[in-house]
Motif scaffolding. Structure first.
Motif, short mmCIF file in Angstrom:
data_model
loop_
_atom_site.label_atom_id
_atom_site.label_comp_id
_atom_site.label_asym_id
_atom_site.label_seq_id
_atom_site.Cartn_x
_atom_site.Cartn_y
_atom_site.Cartn_z
N TYR A 24 0.84 -1.19 0.00
CA TYR A 24 0.00 0.00 0.00
C TYR A 24 0.88 1.24 0.00
N ALA A 25 0.46 2.23 -0.82
CA ALA A 25 1.26 3.44 -0.97
C ALA A 25 0.90 4.51 0.06
N SER A 26 -0.32 4.46 0.63
CA SER A 26 -0.74 5.48 1.58
C SER A 26 -1.71 4.86 2.57
N LYS A 27 -1.87 5.53 3.73
CA LYS A 27 -2.79 5.01 4.75
C LYS A 27 -4.23 5.15 4.29
N GLU A 29 -5.20 4.51 1.27
CA GLU A 29 -5.43 3.30 0.46
C GLU A 29 -5.70 2.10 1.36
N VAL A 30 -4.98 2.03 2.48
CA VAL A 30 -5.23 0.96 3.45
C VAL A 30 -6.64 1.09 4.00
N LEU A 31 -7.03 2.32 4.39
CA LEU A 31 -8.35 2.55 4.96
C LEU A 31 -9.46 2.18 3.96
N GLU A 32 -9.24 2.48 2.69
CA GLU A 32 -10.22 2.14 1.67
C GLU A 32 -10.46 0.63 1.61
N ARG A 33 -9.34 -0.14 1.74
CA ARG A 33 -9.46 -1.61 1.72
C ARG A 33 -10.18 -2.10 2.98
N VAL A 34 -9.91 -1.46 4.12
CA VAL A 34 -10.58 -1.85 5.38
C VAL A 34 -12.07 -1.59 5.29
N LYS A 35 -12.47 -0.42 4.74
CA LYS A 35 -13.90 -0.11 4.58
C LYS A 35 -14.55 -1.11 3.63
N GLU A 36 -13.81 -1.47 2.59
CA GLU A 36 -14.35 -2.43 1.62
C GLU A 36 -14.65 -3.77 2.31
N LEU A 37 -13.75 -4.19 3.20
CA LEU A 37 -13.97 -5.44 3.93
C LEU A 37 -15.11 -5.31 4.94
N ALA A 38 -15.18 -4.14 5.61
CA ALA A 38 -16.20 -3.95 6.65
C ALA A 38 -17.60 -3.85 6.07
N GLN A 39 -17.73 -3.35 4.81
CA GLN A 39 -19.04 -3.11 4.22
C GLN A 39 -19.41 -4.15 3.17
N GLY A 40 -18.44 -5.02 2.79
CA GLY A 40 -18.70 -6.02 1.76
C GLY A 40 -19.09 -7.36 2.34
N ASP A 41 -19.22 -8.33 1.43
CA ASP A 41 -19.64 -9.68 1.83
C ASP A 41 -18.53 -10.70 1.68
N ALA A 55 0.60 -2.28 7.99
CA ALA A 55 0.86 -1.32 6.92
C ALA A 55 0.35 0.09 7.31
N PHE A 56 -0.86 0.14 7.91
CA PHE A 56 -1.44 1.44 8.28
C PHE A 56 -0.55 2.17 9.28
N TYR A 57 -0.15 1.47 10.36
CA TYR A 57 0.64 2.14 11.38
C TYR A 57 2.07 2.40 10.93
N TYR A 58 2.55 1.59 10.00
CA TYR A 58 3.88 1.89 9.45
C TYR A 58 3.84 3.22 8.69
N LEU A 59 2.78 3.39 7.85
CA LEU A 59 2.65 4.62 7.07
C LEU A 59 2.34 5.81 7.98
N LEU A 60 1.49 5.59 9.00
CA LEU A 60 1.15 6.67 9.94
C LEU A 60 2.39 7.14 10.70
N VAL A 83 2.69 15.54 18.97
CA VAL A 83 2.16 14.75 17.85
C VAL A 83 0.72 15.16 17.58
N THR A 84 0.40 15.49 16.34
CA THR A 84 -0.94 15.92 15.95
C THR A 84 -1.85 14.70 15.78
N PRO A 85 -3.02 14.66 16.42
CA PRO A 85 -3.95 13.52 16.25
C PRO A 85 -4.31 13.35 14.78
N ASP A 86 -4.51 12.12 14.40
CA ASP A 86 -4.81 11.80 13.00
C ASP A 86 -6.25 11.27 12.92
N GLU A 87 -7.12 12.01 12.19
CA GLU A 87 -8.52 11.59 12.08
C GLU A 87 -8.65 10.25 11.37
N THR A 88 -7.74 10.00 10.45
CA THR A 88 -7.77 8.74 9.70
C THR A 88 -7.61 7.55 10.64
#
Length: 585
Positions: A24-27, A29-41, A55-60, A83-88
Motif C-alpha cells: 500500500y502506498a498510503s494510509k 489506500e489501506v483505509l479504503e481496503r478496510v472499509k471495503e472489507l467492513a461493508q462487503g460480503d 501497513a497502516f501504522y507503518y505509514l502513519l 504529535v498531531t492527532p490523526d482523524e484517519t
C-alpha cells in the motif's frame, strides 16, 4: 502430501497463502481496503487484517516521523513538539472494530453450520449402516442410498477434528453396502464403471497440474479435485488400490512443488530475519556516550538514517517474528533519537555544571601551588588531575582558559618540588640498586645446600633492612620479589628441618614402643591433643590476618609477622600429622 480424505486447507497453509501481501502506498489506500472489507460480503482473513494493521501504522508513523523532522529542521524545539492527532486513525480503528464483529458473527455461524452438517452426515452413515444388514435390505434400499449419497455431497464442511473419522466411516458403510448388493449386480457394475471413468478423469486432471506455472493455484485446484474424488462412489474392488495409487502419485508431485515453493519463501524470510537482526545489532551498537558535539550527533544520526533506509529494502521476516523484529528495530531507533533530544535539551545546563566544577578545581589547585609538603600535596594535585578528566566538556573558549589556569598552578608546584627533591631521588635510585643486588644473592641461596644456609640468609636480611627508601614507583615490585624469594628459602629450610625431626621422632618411637602398648597409646593421645591445639591456634591467626589484611596497608610489619607465624604453624601441623601417622603404623 494431501490425503484424499482431507477436504480443507490447514491453518499453516492458509497462513502461507496470506503471506503474499499487497503493498500500500498510503494510509488512505489501506483505509479504503478496510472499509471495503467492513461493508462487503467477502470472506475476511486474519493474515490480511494483520497486514493491513501493520501497513497502516507503518505509514502513519512514517508521516509523524517526517513531520517531526520537518519541525526540527525549521528550528523547532524537539522537547516542545506535540504529535498531531490523526482523524484517519480513528476511522481506521472504528472500521477494524466493525470487521472484528463481522468475523466473530461469521465464525459462530460457521461453527453452528458445521455442527449441523456433522449431525446430518452421522445420520446418513447410520441409515446406510441399517440398509447393510442383509443383502435383501441393501437391494431394496439402493435408490435410497443413491439419494443419501447425493445429499452427502451437497452438505458443506464439518468440524476439522471430525472430518477424517467421518469420511472413513462413510466410506466403510458405502463399501459394505455395495459388497452386499449382489441382487442388483448390474447396477453395481454400472456404478463401478461410471465411478472409474470419473476418477480416471480426476487422475488425468491431477497429472496435468504438474505443469501448472502458478504453484499455489495448482495446489488449490488439487484440493478441489480431492473433494470431487472423495464424493465419487467406489470402483471395482480389484481396481480401487490402483486408481487411488495413481491419484495419490499425481497429488504427491503437486504437493511437493507447493511445499518447495513455500520452503523457498520460508528460507527467504529466514534470510530477511538474519539481515534485519543484523541491522538491529548495528543500531543497538551505536553508542551516544562519545557524542559531545553537533558533528558527532550528525554523524551518528546519518548512520541510523542509512540503516532505516536499508531496512525498507528488506522483505518480510517469518510471521512469528515479523512484528517482534520490527518492534526491536523501532525501539533501538527511538532510543537513539530520545538520547539525542535529551542531549540537546540538557547540554546548556550540563555545560554550566561542568564550568562550576572546573572552576572549583582551579581554585583548589591554586591554593596548593605554594605548598612545601611535597608528598601530601603531590597526591592531592594528582587526585585533582584525575578528577579533572572525569568532568565533561565546556565551551571551548572558557574551557581553554580554565585549563591554562589549572595547568599553571600544577606546574608551579611540581617544578618547585622537583628542584627541592632532586638529591633525594638520586639516593633512592642507589638504594634500589643495592636492594636488587641483595635479592639476587638471596635467589642464589635457593640452590645452596650448605649447612650455614640460615646464617647466610640472616646476614643478607640484616643488610637489606639497613638500606633506606627506594623510588615510590618501584617499591611494590621490589617488595614482592624480596618476600617471594624469602618464602622459597624458608620453605626449603623448614622442609629440611622437618625431615630431620621426623626421622629423629621415628628413632625415639622405637624406645617408646619397648615400654609397651599403653605407653604408645599415652604418647599418641598427647600428640593428638597438641595437634588439635595447634590447629585452633592456626585458625585464630588466620582470622586475625583476614581482619588486618582488610584494614592495613600493604607491607605492614604486623601482617608480615602473622603471615610468617601462619606458615610456620602449617609446617608444624604437617609434621605433627606425619608423626601421628608413623605412630599409627
Amino acid at each position: 502430501m494431501i490425503d484424499s480424505q482431507d477436504t480443507t486447507l490447514t491453518t499453516e497453509q492458509q497462513t502461507e497463502e496470506a503471506q503474499e501481501k499487497r503493498l500500500y502506498a498510503s494510509k488512505e489506500e489501506v483505509l479504503e481496503r478496510v472499509k471495503e472489507l467492513a461493508q462487503g460480503d467477502e470472506e475476511i482473513s486474519k493474515p490480511e487484517l494483520d497486514h493491513l494493521k501493520t501497513a497502516f501504522y507503518y505509514l502513519l508513523n512514517a508521516e509523524r516521523d517526517a513531520a517531526q523532522k520537518a519541525y526540527i529542521a525549521d528550528g523547532g524545539d524537539p522537547m516542545q513538539y506535540v504529535v498531531t492527532p490523526d482523524e484517519t486513525e480513528e476511522v481506521f480503528k472504528a472500521e477494524m472494530n466493525k470487521i472484528k464483529e463481522l468475523r466473530q458473527a461469521a465464525f459462530q455461524k460457521a461453527e453452528a453450520e458445521k455442527q449441523a452438517n456433522l449431525k446430518r452426515k452421522l445420520e446418513i452413515i447410520e441409515r446406510i449402516k441399517e440398509l447393510t444388514t442383509t443383502p435383501e435390505d441393501a437391494a431394496a434400499g439402493f435408490q435410497e442410498v443413491k439419494a443419501l449419497q447425493t445429499e452427502w455431497r451437497e452438505i458443506k464442511t464439518v468440524p476439522a477434528e471430525n472430518a477424517s473419522e467421518l469420511w472413513n466411516n462413510y466410506k466403510l458403510v458405502q463399501e459394505q453396502f455395495y459388497d452386499l448388493l449382489k441382487m442388483n449386480f448390474e447396477a453395481r457394475e454400472y456404478d463401478f464403471k461410471k465411478n472409474l471413468e470419473q476418477k480416471t478423469a480426476l487422475c488425468e486432471a491431477a497429472e496435468r497440474l504438474a505443469d501448472e506455472e502458478d504453484v499455489v493455484s495448482a495446489f488449490h485446484q488439487l484440493q478441489d479435485l480431492h473433494n470431487q474424488y472423495r464424493e465419487i462412489g467406489p470402483v471395482a474392488k480389484e481396481l480401487r488400490d490402483e486408481v487411488w495409487a495413481r491419484f495419490k502419485a499425481a497429488s504427491t508431485v503437486v504437493n511437493k512443488r507447493h511445499a518447495d515453493h513455500f520452503e523457498a519463501i520460508r528460507q527467504r524470510e529466514e534470510e530477511n530475519l538474519v539481515k534485519k537482526s543484523a541491522l538491529c545489532d548495528k543500531v543497538e551498537s551505536i553508542t551516544t556516550d562519545d557524542c559531545t558535539t553537533n558533528a558527532d550527533w550528525d554523524k551518528k544520526t546519518q548512520e541510523v538514517l542509512d540503516l532505516q533506509k536499508e531496512w525498507k529494502t528488506i522483505g518480510f521476516a517469518p510471521k512469528s517474528m515479523n512484528v517482534k523484529i520490527f518492534e526491536r528495530f523501532r525501539t533501538a531507533c527511538d532510543q537513539f533519537f530520545t538520547a539525542k533530544n535529551d542531549f540537546f535539551a540538557g547540554r546548556r545546563e550540563q555545560f554550566q555544571e561542568n564550568i562550576n566544577k572546573k572552576e572549583e578545581l582551579v581554585k583548589r589547585a591554586q591554593e596548593l601551588q605554594d605548598s612545601t609538603e611535597w608528598r601530601q600535596t603531590s597526591d592531592k594535585l594528582i587526585a585533582l588531575q584525575k578528577e579533572w578528566k572525569t568532568i565533561g566538556m565546556v565551551p571551548r573558549k572558557i574551557g581553554d582558559q580554565l585549563w591554562n589556569d589549572f595547568l599553571a598552578a600544577c606546574n608551579k608546584f611540581f617544578e618547585a618540588r622537583n628542584a627541592a627533591t632532586s638529591g633525594e631521588r638520586d639516593e633512592q635510585q642507589e638504594n634500589l640498586k643495592k636492594k636488587q643486588g641483595i635479592i639476587e644473592q638471596l635467589k642464589a641461596l635457593v640452590e645452596d645446600a650448605a649447612e650455614d644456609l640460615q646464617q647466610k640468609m640472616q646476614t643478607l636480611i640484616e643488610e637489606y633492612k639497613q638500606i633506606g627508601h627506594v623510588p615510590f614507583k618501584d617499591k611494590d615490585e621490589l617488595f614482592r620479589q624480596y618476600h617471594d624469594t624469602l618464602d622459597i628459602l624458608y620453605k626449603k629450610l623448614n622442609k629440611s628441618r622437618a625431615n630431620r625431626r621426623l626421622n629423629a621422632f621415628k628413632e625415639g618411637l622405637r624406645e617408646v614402643a619397648k615400654r609397651g602398648e599403653d605407653a604408645v597409646s599415652t604418647e599418641r593421645q598427647k600428640m593428638q591433643r597438641r595437634y588439635n591445639d595447634m590447629k585452633q591456634e592456626l585458625e585464630n591467626y588466620e582470622n586475625n590476618l583476614n581482619f588486618l589484611s582488610v584494614s592495613s596497608k600493604k607491607g605492614n610489619t604486623l601482617v608480615d609477622e602473622l603471615n610468617r607465624k601462619v606458615e610456620k604453624l602449617r609446617d608444624e601441623l604437617a609434621l605433627m600429622k606425619e608423626k601421628i601417622k608413623a605412630m599409627n603404623e
